[in-house]
Design an enzyme around this catalytic site. Structure first.
Site, PDB file in Angstrom:
ATOM      1  N   ASP A 195       3.354   0.070 -12.149  1.00 31.12           N
ATOM      2  CA  ASP A 195       4.376   0.139 -11.107  1.00 31.12           C
ATOM      3  C   ASP A 195       5.421  -0.941 -11.382  1.00 31.12           C
ATOM      4  O   ASP A 195       5.505  -1.951 -10.693  1.00 31.12           O
ATOM      5  CB  ASP A 195       3.729  -0.070  -9.740  1.00 31.12           C
ATOM      6  CG  ASP A 195       4.652   0.318  -8.598  1.00 31.12           C
ATOM      7  OD1 ASP A 195       5.705   0.921  -8.870  1.00 31.12           O
ATOM      8  OD2 ASP A 195       4.323   0.024  -7.435  1.00 31.12           O
ATOM      9  N   GLU A 210      13.313   8.177  -9.860  1.00 27.86           N
ATOM     10  CA  GLU A 210      13.581   8.501  -8.459  1.00 27.86           C
ATOM     11  C   GLU A 210      14.997   9.010  -8.216  1.00 27.86           C
ATOM     12  O   GLU A 210      15.980   8.479  -8.745  1.00 27.86           O
ATOM     13  CB  GLU A 210      13.335   7.246  -7.602  1.00 27.86           C
ATOM     14  CG  GLU A 210      13.321   7.523  -6.117  1.00 27.86           C
ATOM     15  CD  GLU A 210      12.334   6.632  -5.386  1.00 27.86           C
ATOM     16  OE1 GLU A 210      12.292   6.700  -4.151  1.00 27.86           O
ATOM     17  OE2 GLU A 210      11.605   5.880  -6.037  1.00 27.86           O
ATOM     18  N   LYS A 218      11.001  11.822  -8.818  1.00 28.04           N
ATOM     19  CA  LYS A 218      10.416  11.156  -7.660  1.00 28.04           C
ATOM     20  C   LYS A 218      11.307  11.376  -6.432  1.00 28.04           C
ATOM     21  O   LYS A 218      12.502  11.051  -6.457  1.00 28.04           O
ATOM     22  CB  LYS A 218      10.294   9.666  -7.976  1.00 28.04           C
ATOM     23  CG  LYS A 218       9.219   8.917  -7.221  1.00 28.04           C
ATOM     24  CD  LYS A 218       9.109   7.518  -7.823  1.00 28.04           C
ATOM     25  CE  LYS A 218       8.153   6.656  -7.041  1.00 28.04           C
ATOM     26  NZ  LYS A 218       8.220   5.259  -7.534  1.00 28.04           N
ATOM     27  N   THR A 273       6.956  10.667  -3.101  1.00 24.27           N
ATOM     28  CA  THR A 273       6.686   9.275  -2.780  1.00 24.27           C
ATOM     29  C   THR A 273       6.883   9.007  -1.289  1.00 24.27           C
ATOM     30  O   THR A 273       7.221   9.905  -0.515  1.00 24.27           O
ATOM     31  CB  THR A 273       7.574   8.368  -3.648  1.00 24.27           C
ATOM     32  OG1 THR A 273       7.188   7.012  -3.468  1.00 24.27           O
ATOM     33  CG2 THR A 273       9.047   8.531  -3.294  1.00 24.27           C
ATOM     34  N   PHE A 283       1.055   5.590   0.051  1.00 23.61           N
ATOM     35  CA  PHE A 283       1.302   4.148  -0.008  1.00 23.61           C
ATOM     36  C   PHE A 283       0.234   3.380   0.770  1.00 23.61           C
ATOM     37  O   PHE A 283       0.333   3.218   1.987  1.00 23.61           O
ATOM     38  CB  PHE A 283       2.691   3.846   0.552  1.00 23.61           C
ATOM     39  CG  PHE A 283       3.800   3.994  -0.457  1.00 23.61           C
ATOM     40  CD1 PHE A 283       3.758   4.979  -1.425  1.00 23.61           C
ATOM     41  CD2 PHE A 283       4.888   3.147  -0.431  1.00 23.61           C
ATOM     42  CE1 PHE A 283       4.773   5.122  -2.359  1.00 23.61           C
ATOM     43  CE2 PHE A 283       5.921   3.278  -1.356  1.00 23.61           C
ATOM     44  CZ  PHE A 283       5.867   4.264  -2.319  1.00 23.61           C
TER      45      PHE A 283
END
Length: 323
Positions: A16, A95, A131, A155, A177
Site C-alpha cells: 500500500d 484510482e 480503483k 475501495t 477498510f
C-alpha cells in the site's frame, strides 16, 4: 520464516504505497496507489523527471487548462504505476479521481482514458485494476467496466451492503477498510482499545469473506487500511491484504508462528444471499452510520489530496514555463 514470509504462504500481500524502494524491499505480489500516496510520491526527488515529463506531455493537449490538468494527473498516475509494474509480478491499482465518485458516466470516461494510456505504454489490462469508490454510482460504473474486460478494485468499502452490491455487480476485487472502521467505533464507543479478535474492522472483513465463499462469488476480498499487526494476523488467509511499508517491516521483524484465521472451507453461520437494488442499497447505507460517514469522509480526504497534487503540478508547470 518470519511472519511476512508466513503470511505470503496463505495470502497475497499487496504493498500500500507508491514508494518504489519500499516495494522492491518487501517484494509484494501486487501494489495499490491512491491520491494521498501519489501526492507523497510526486514530492520525492527521485520522481522529479517523471513529473516533469508528465507535465510536458499534458501541455501538448489542445484542451482547456482543466483538461490539461486532468491529462497530467492521469499521466502521472500511469507513469508511477508503470515504474512499480517493473518490480512486481502482479497488478497495480490506479484510482479514478475521487471527485467523480457520484458520477457514473464521468467515472467510465476517466477509467477508459487511464486504460488507453496504459495501452499506449504497452501494458495489458491483465496487469491493471481501476480503483473506484464504493458508492452506488461507482459500483454501477464498475459493473459496466467489468463487462468491457476492465477489472476494478472497489475501495472505501465499509458496509456489508456495499460488499453485497459489489459481488452482485461482478466486481473483480473489493478493499474493505479495516482500520478506519476501528477508528469510527473507538470514537463513538468511548473505548480506546479492542482485542484483535473483537476488532470491528476485522469482524466486518471476516463476515464479507465468509459470505463470498458461502455463495461462491469470485470477487476477491483485499483487507486494507490497517492500524496494527493484530488486525493483519486476524485476517491471515484472506484473499489479499494491502499493507503499508511500516507494517510490512514489523511483520518481517517477527519470527513467531502465524496461524491461518480465514479459510474458504470454514463453515460459519449461513448468510442469506442479498441482491441490492438501488433503493435498498441506499436505505441500507442510511441505516449504517459508520459506513455512510466513513465513505463520505474518505472521498473528501482523497479529494483534498487530489487538489493538493494538482496545485503541486500547476506550480511545477509554471516553473517550467519560466525556466
Amino acid at each position: 520464516m518470519n511472519k511476512l514470509e508466513q503470511l505470503k504462504t496463505m495470502t497475497e500481500v499487496v504493498a500500500d504505497t507508491g514508494d518504489i524502494d519500499a516495494i522492491a524491499q518487501f517484494k509484494p505480489q501486487d501494489a495499490t496507489t491512491n491520491p494521498s500516496l501519489l501526492l507523497k510520491a510526486a514530492q520525492l526527488p527521485k520522481y522529479r523527471n517523471l513529473v516533469v515529463n508528465c507535465i510536458r506531455a499534458a501541455q501538448l493537449d489542445n484542451g482547456s487548462s482543466q483538461d490539461q490538468l486532468n491529462t497530467c494527473m492521469d499521466q502521472l498516475s500511469v507513469a508511477i504505476a508503470c515504474e512499480i509494474l517493473q518490480i512486481i509480478p502482479g497488478r497495480i491499482s490506479v484510482e479514478v479521481d475521487a471527485r467523480l465518485s457520484y458520477d457514473t458516466d464521468a467515472t467510465l470516461r476517466r477509467a477508459r482514458h487511464l486504460m488507453a494510456l496504459f495501452e499506449q505504454r504497452g501494458i495489458g489490462s491483465e496487469r491493471i485494476l481501476i480503483k473506484i469508490a464504493s458508492t452506488w454510482e461507482g459500483i454501477q460504473a464498475a459493473r459496466q467496466l467489468e463487462q468491457e474486460d476492465i477489472q476494478c478494485n472497489l475501495t472505501l468499502l465499509f458496509g456489508f451492503s456495499q460488499a453485497a452490491a459489489c459481488a452482485d455487480a461482478g466486481v473483480f476485487l473489493i478493499s474493505p477498510f479495516v482500520g478506519r472502521i476501528l477508528d469510527w467505533h473507538k470514537k463513538h464507543s468511548g473505548r480506546d482499545h479492542y482485542p484483535p479478535e473483537q476488532d470491528p474492522g476485522v469482524l466486518s472483513v471476516t463476515r464479507i469473506y465468509d459470505y463470498y465463499k458461502q455463495h461462491t462469488y469470485n470477487t476477491v476480498v483485499m483487507g486494507a487500511s490497517f492500524r496494527n499487526l493484530g488486525e493483519i494476523e486476524q485476517l491471515a488467509g484472506c484473499d489479499k491484504l494491502t499493507i503499508s511499508p511500516a507494517l510490512l517491516a514489523q511483520l518481517a521483524a517477527e519470527e513467531s508462528p502465524l496461524e491461518r484465521k480465514l479459510n474458504p472451507n470454514n463453515r460459519s453461520a449461513p448468510q442469506a444471499m442479498l441482491i441490492e437494488p438501488e433503493p435498498r442499497f441506499r436505505w441500507s447505507m442510511n441505516e449504517d452510520a459508520m459506513a455512510t460517514e466513513k465513505l463520505a469522509e474518505g472521498i473528501r480526504n482523497f479529494a483534498v489530496d487530489q487538489r493538493q497534487l494538482e496545485l503541486l503540478l500547476v506550480k511545477q508547470a509554471d516553473l517550467l514555463t519560466c525556466a
